[in-house]
Scaffold this active site. Structure first.
Site, PDB file in Angstrom:
ATOM      1  N   LYS A  55      37.668  43.792  26.454  1.00 32.72           N
ATOM      2  CA  LYS A  55      39.104  44.002  25.995  1.00 32.72           C
ATOM      3  C   LYS A  55      39.844  42.588  26.357  1.00 32.72           C
ATOM      4  CE  LYS A  55      39.688  47.199  29.697  1.00 32.72           C
ATOM      5  NZ  LYS A  55      38.642  47.355  29.991  1.00 32.72           N
ATOM      6  N   ARG A 103      45.001  53.451  33.287  1.00 31.03           N
ATOM      7  CA  ARG A 103      43.684  54.021  33.767  1.00 31.03           C
ATOM      8  C   ARG A 103      43.684  55.340  34.491  1.00 31.03           C
ATOM      9  NH1 ARG A 103      41.868  48.258  34.569  1.00 31.03           N
ATOM     10  NH2 ARG A 103      39.655  48.219  34.729  1.00 31.03           N
ATOM     11  N   ARG A 122      28.369  38.019  33.562  1.00 33.42           N
ATOM     12  CA  ARG A 122      29.902  37.302  33.871  1.00 33.42           C
ATOM     13  C   ARG A 122      30.079  37.093  35.317  1.00 33.42           C
ATOM     14  NH1 ARG A 122      35.349  40.922  32.306  1.00 33.42           N
ATOM     15  NH2 ARG A 122      34.927  41.862  34.189  1.00 33.42           N
ATOM     16  N   ARG A 180      34.240  36.472  40.170  1.00 34.43           N
ATOM     17  CA  ARG A 180      34.715  37.680  40.370  1.00 34.43           C
ATOM     18  C   ARG A 180      34.097  38.667  41.280  1.00 34.43           C
ATOM     19  NH1 ARG A 180      37.578  40.650  35.366  1.00 34.43           N
ATOM     20  NH2 ARG A 180      37.002  42.540  36.879  1.00 34.43           N
ATOM     21  N   ARG A 217      32.600  51.109  39.338  1.00 36.18           N
ATOM     22  CA  ARG A 217      33.731  50.920  38.356  1.00 36.18           C
ATOM     23  C   ARG A 217      33.515  51.848  37.057  1.00 36.18           C
ATOM     24  NH1 ARG A 217      33.261  44.736  38.145  1.00 36.18           N
ATOM     25  NH2 ARG A 217      34.588  44.958  36.355  1.00 36.18           N
TER      26      ARG A 217
HETATM   27  P1  ADP Z   1      37.281  45.324  34.261  1.00 34.45           P
HETATM   28  O1  ADP Z   1      36.936  43.967  33.740  1.00 34.45           O
HETATM   29  O2  ADP Z   1      36.528  45.929  35.049  1.00 34.45           O
HETATM   30  O3  ADP Z   1      38.120  46.146  33.087  1.00 34.45           O
HETATM   31  P2  ADP Z   1      40.172  44.296  34.869  1.00 34.45           P
HETATM   32  O4  ADP Z   1      40.092  43.088  34.958  1.00 34.45           O
HETATM   33  O5  ADP Z   1      40.862  45.159  33.870  1.00 34.45           O
HETATM   34  O6  ADP Z   1      38.823  44.942  35.180  1.00 34.45           O
HETATM   35  O7  ADP Z   1      40.664  45.038  36.348  1.00 34.45           O
HETATM   36  C1  ADP Z   1      40.131  44.781  37.697  1.00 34.45           C
HETATM   37  C2  ADP Z   1      40.250  45.781  38.776  1.00 34.45           C
HETATM   38  O8  ADP Z   1      41.713  45.781  38.970  1.00 34.45           O
HETATM   39  C3  ADP Z   1      39.944  47.190  38.649  1.00 34.45           C
HETATM   40  O9  ADP Z   1      38.478  47.338  39.015  1.00 34.45           O
HETATM   41  C4  ADP Z   1      40.893  48.007  39.316  1.00 34.45           C
HETATM   42  O10 ADP Z   1      40.351  47.753  40.938  1.00 34.45           O
HETATM   43  C5  ADP Z   1      42.077  47.112  39.307  1.00 34.45           C
HETATM   44  N1  ADP Z   1      42.982  47.409  38.518  1.00 34.45           N
HETATM   45  C6  ADP Z   1      43.210  47.065  37.201  1.00 34.45           C
HETATM   46  N2  ADP Z   1      44.093  47.618  36.223  1.00 34.45           N
HETATM   47  C7  ADP Z   1      44.304  48.705  37.089  1.00 34.45           C
HETATM   48  C8  ADP Z   1      45.182  50.053  36.877  1.00 34.45           C
HETATM   49  N3  ADP Z   1      45.670  50.293  35.760  1.00 34.45           N
HETATM   50  N4  ADP Z   1      45.117  51.022  37.834  1.00 34.45           N
HETATM   51  C9  ADP Z   1      44.706  50.809  39.011  1.00 34.45           C
HETATM   52  N5  ADP Z   1      43.842  49.843  39.207  1.00 34.45           N
HETATM   53  C10 ADP Z   1      43.543  48.516  38.325  1.00 34.45           C
END
Ligand code: ADP
Length: 189
Positions: free
Chosen positions: A14, A89, A127, A133, A145
Protein backbone atom coordinates in the site's frame (compact mmCIF):
# COMPACT_ATOMS: atom_id res chain seq x y z
CA UNK A 1 -12.91 14.84 -5.28
CA UNK A 2 -11.38 11.39 -5.37
CA UNK A 3 -11.36 9.86 -1.92
CA UNK A 4 -9.64 6.52 -2.19
CA UNK A 5 -9.10 3.77 0.34
CA UNK A 6 -6.00 1.78 -0.52
CA UNK A 7 -6.71 -1.52 1.17
CA UNK A 8 -4.93 -4.79 1.71
CA UNK A 9 -3.07 -6.89 4.26
CA UNK A 10 0.18 -5.84 5.96
CA UNK A 11 2.95 -6.13 3.37
CA UNK A 12 0.66 -5.87 0.34
CA UNK A 13 2.44 -2.76 -0.95
CA UNK A 14 0.00 0.00 0.00
CA UNK A 15 2.67 2.50 1.00
CA UNK A 16 4.74 1.89 -2.14
CA UNK A 17 1.78 2.27 -4.48
CA UNK A 18 0.33 5.24 -2.57
CA UNK A 19 3.55 7.18 -3.21
CA UNK A 20 3.15 6.79 -7.00
CA UNK A 21 -0.61 7.40 -6.97
CA UNK A 22 -0.13 10.65 -5.08
CA UNK A 23 2.21 11.92 -7.81
CA UNK A 24 -0.08 10.93 -10.67
CA UNK A 25 -3.43 12.04 -9.22
CA UNK A 26 -2.33 14.86 -6.93
CA UNK A 27 -4.01 13.49 -3.83
CA UNK A 28 -3.04 13.78 -0.18
CA UNK A 29 -1.67 10.50 1.22
CA UNK A 30 -2.70 9.79 4.79
CA UNK A 31 -1.11 6.69 6.32
CA UNK A 32 -2.10 6.01 9.91
CA UNK A 33 0.94 3.71 10.26
CA UNK A 34 3.25 6.56 9.20
CA UNK A 35 1.48 8.99 11.54
CA UNK A 36 1.93 6.60 14.46
CA UNK A 37 5.61 6.04 13.61
CA UNK A 38 6.16 9.81 13.42
CA UNK A 39 4.63 10.19 16.89
CA UNK A 40 6.67 7.28 18.28
CA UNK A 41 9.88 8.80 16.91
CA UNK A 42 9.05 12.16 18.48
CA UNK A 43 8.04 10.50 21.75
CA UNK A 44 4.66 12.22 21.96
CA UNK A 45 1.97 11.00 24.38
CA UNK A 46 0.09 9.58 21.39
CA UNK A 47 3.24 7.80 20.23
CA UNK A 48 3.83 6.23 23.63
CA UNK A 49 0.31 4.91 23.78
CA UNK A 50 0.35 3.61 20.20
CA UNK A 51 3.73 1.89 20.59
CA UNK A 52 2.45 -0.50 23.25
CA UNK A 53 -0.06 -1.92 20.74
CA UNK A 54 1.99 -1.70 17.56
CA UNK A 55 4.96 -3.61 18.98
CA UNK A 56 2.66 -6.56 19.69
CA UNK A 57 1.04 -6.45 16.25
CA UNK A 58 -2.29 -5.34 17.72
CA UNK A 59 -4.50 -2.48 16.58
CA UNK A 60 -4.34 0.86 18.33
CA UNK A 61 -7.78 1.57 19.91
CA UNK A 62 -10.34 3.11 17.55
CA UNK A 63 -10.87 6.27 19.59
CA UNK A 64 -7.17 7.17 19.41
CA UNK A 65 -6.84 6.30 15.72
CA UNK A 66 -10.03 8.02 14.60
CA UNK A 67 -9.16 11.27 16.40
CA UNK A 68 -5.69 11.31 14.86
CA UNK A 69 -7.11 10.70 11.37
CA UNK A 70 -9.77 13.39 11.75
CA UNK A 71 -7.18 15.93 12.85
CA UNK A 72 -5.07 15.19 9.77
CA UNK A 73 -8.04 15.58 7.41
CA UNK A 74 -9.14 18.80 9.11
CA UNK A 75 -5.62 20.25 8.79
CA UNK A 76 -5.80 19.72 5.01
CA UNK A 77 -9.25 20.79 3.82
CA UNK A 78 -8.30 22.23 0.42
CA UNK A 79 -6.92 19.18 -1.37
CA UNK A 80 -8.13 17.45 -4.54
CA UNK A 81 -8.78 14.27 -2.63
CA UNK A 82 -7.30 11.80 -0.19
CA UNK A 83 -5.67 8.39 -0.29
CA UNK A 84 -6.29 6.57 2.97
CA UNK A 85 -3.64 3.93 3.62
CA UNK A 86 -3.98 1.67 6.66
CA UNK A 87 -7.31 3.25 7.55
CA UNK A 88 -10.03 2.12 8.10
CA UNK A 89 -9.00 -1.12 9.77
CA UNK A 90 -12.21 -1.79 11.72
CA UNK A 91 -15.89 -1.31 10.91
CA UNK A 92 -16.27 1.55 13.45
CA UNK A 93 -13.34 3.28 11.71
CA UNK A 94 -15.10 2.85 8.35
CA UNK A 95 -18.28 4.38 9.77
CA UNK A 96 -16.31 7.30 11.20
CA UNK A 97 -14.58 7.82 7.85
CA UNK A 98 -17.90 7.83 5.98
CA UNK A 99 -19.23 10.49 8.36
CA UNK A 100 -16.07 12.56 7.96
CA UNK A 101 -16.13 12.33 4.16
CA UNK A 102 -19.89 12.88 3.79
CA UNK A 103 -19.51 16.57 3.01
CA UNK A 104 -16.56 15.87 0.69
CA UNK A 105 -18.44 13.59 -1.68
CA UNK A 106 -17.93 10.38 0.28
CA UNK A 107 -15.55 7.51 -0.41
CA UNK A 108 -15.09 7.06 -4.16
CA UNK A 109 -13.58 3.60 -4.15
CA UNK A 110 -11.78 0.96 -2.11
CA UNK A 111 -8.99 -0.73 -4.03
CA UNK A 112 -7.70 -3.89 -2.41
CA UNK A 113 -4.23 -5.22 -3.16
CA UNK A 114 -4.73 -8.97 -3.20
CA UNK A 115 -1.61 -10.93 -2.16
CA UNK A 116 -1.34 -14.52 -0.80
CA UNK A 117 -0.42 -14.74 2.88
CA UNK A 118 2.81 -16.72 2.46
CA UNK A 119 4.15 -14.07 0.09
CA UNK A 120 3.27 -11.39 2.65
CA UNK A 121 5.15 -13.02 5.51
CA UNK A 122 8.24 -13.32 3.29
CA UNK A 123 8.02 -9.69 2.19
CA UNK A 124 7.66 -8.40 5.75
CA UNK A 125 10.56 -10.47 7.11
CA UNK A 126 12.65 -9.09 4.25
CA UNK A 127 11.51 -5.52 4.97
CA UNK A 128 12.37 -6.03 8.67
CA UNK A 129 16.04 -6.45 7.78
CA UNK A 130 16.25 -2.81 6.67
CA UNK A 131 13.15 -0.96 7.91
CA UNK A 132 14.09 -0.90 11.58
CA UNK A 133 10.42 -1.67 12.31
CA UNK A 134 10.15 -3.88 15.39
CA UNK A 135 6.82 -5.24 14.13
CA UNK A 136 8.54 -6.60 11.00
CA UNK A 137 11.29 -8.56 12.76
CA UNK A 138 9.40 -11.31 14.50
CA UNK A 139 7.45 -13.90 12.53
CA UNK A 140 4.95 -14.37 15.38
CA UNK A 141 4.11 -10.66 15.40
CA UNK A 142 3.81 -10.67 11.60
CA UNK A 143 1.41 -13.64 11.77
CA UNK A 144 -0.58 -11.89 14.49
CA UNK A 145 -0.96 -8.83 12.22
CA UNK A 146 -2.21 -11.08 9.40
CA UNK A 147 -4.73 -12.64 11.77
CA UNK A 148 -5.96 -9.24 12.97
CA UNK A 149 -6.33 -8.28 9.31
CA UNK A 150 -8.40 -11.38 8.53
CA UNK A 151 -10.67 -10.99 11.56
CA UNK A 152 -11.11 -7.25 12.00
CA UNK A 153 -10.09 -5.54 8.78
CA UNK A 154 -11.21 -7.85 5.97
CA UNK A 155 -14.95 -7.23 6.74
CA UNK A 156 -14.40 -3.66 5.52
CA UNK A 157 -14.03 -5.02 1.99
CA UNK A 158 -17.60 -6.37 2.18
CA UNK A 159 -18.84 -3.23 3.90
CA UNK A 160 -17.86 -1.14 0.84
CA UNK A 161 -18.64 -3.98 -1.59
CA UNK A 162 -22.32 -3.77 -0.69
CA UNK A 163 -22.10 -0.05 -1.51
CA UNK A 164 -20.65 -0.99 -4.93
CA UNK A 165 -17.25 0.49 -4.13
CA UNK A 166 -14.82 -2.38 -3.48
CA UNK A 167 -12.50 -3.68 -6.17
CA UNK A 168 -9.74 -6.32 -5.90
CA UNK A 169 -6.50 -5.75 -7.75
CA UNK A 170 -3.91 -8.53 -8.07
CA UNK A 171 -0.97 -7.38 -5.94
CA UNK A 172 1.71 -9.77 -7.20
CA UNK A 173 4.04 -8.69 -10.00
CA UNK A 174 6.38 -5.77 -10.58
CA UNK A 175 5.69 -2.46 -8.84
CA UNK A 176 4.92 -0.67 -12.16
CA UNK A 177 2.61 -3.47 -13.29
CA UNK A 178 0.59 -3.22 -10.09
CA UNK A 179 0.57 0.58 -10.40
CA UNK A 180 -0.93 0.21 -13.90
CA UNK A 181 -3.68 -2.05 -12.58
CA UNK A 182 -4.55 0.50 -9.88
CA UNK A 183 -4.43 3.40 -12.35
CA UNK A 184 -6.85 1.61 -14.69
CA UNK A 185 -9.35 1.32 -11.85
CA UNK A 186 -8.92 4.95 -10.80
CA UNK A 187 -9.25 6.22 -14.36
CA UNK A 188 -12.55 4.43 -14.67
CA UNK A 189 -14.07 6.25 -11.67
P1 ADP B 1 1.32 -2.60 7.86
O1 ADP B 1 2.61 -2.47 7.12
O2 ADP B 1 1.28 -3.71 8.83
O3 ADP B 1 0.12 -2.51 6.97
P2 ADP B 1 1.05 0.10 8.99
O4 ADP B 1 2.35 0.75 8.74
O5 ADP B 1 -0.15 0.56 8.22
O6 ADP B 1 1.22 -1.46 8.87
O7 ADP B 1 0.68 0.17 10.54
C1 ADP B 1 1.54 -0.34 11.53
C2 ADP B 1 0.77 -0.61 12.83
O8 ADP B 1 0.14 0.62 13.27
C3 ADP B 1 -0.37 -1.61 12.73
O9 ADP B 1 0.07 -2.96 12.87
C4 ADP B 1 -1.26 -1.16 13.90
O10 ADP B 1 -0.75 -1.59 15.14
C5 ADP B 1 -1.13 0.35 13.87
N1 ADP B 1 -2.19 0.95 13.03
C6 ADP B 1 -2.02 1.54 11.81
N2 ADP B 1 -3.20 1.96 11.32
C7 ADP B 1 -4.15 1.62 12.25
C8 ADP B 1 -5.56 1.74 12.33
N3 ADP B 1 -6.26 2.30 11.34
N4 ADP B 1 -6.19 1.29 13.45
C9 ADP B 1 -5.52 0.74 14.45
N5 ADP B 1 -4.18 0.55 14.44
C10 ADP B 1 -3.50 0.99 13.35
Amino acid sequence: MINLILFGPPGSGKGTQAASLVDKYNLLHISTGDLFRFNIKNETALGKEAKSYIDKGELVPDSVTINMLKAKVDENPDVKGYIFDGFPRTIPQAEALDALMAEKGGISSLLMLDVPEEELVGRLLERGKTSGRADDLDENIIRNRQEVYRNETMPIFDYYFTKGKSVKVWGVGSIPMIFNRLSLELDSL
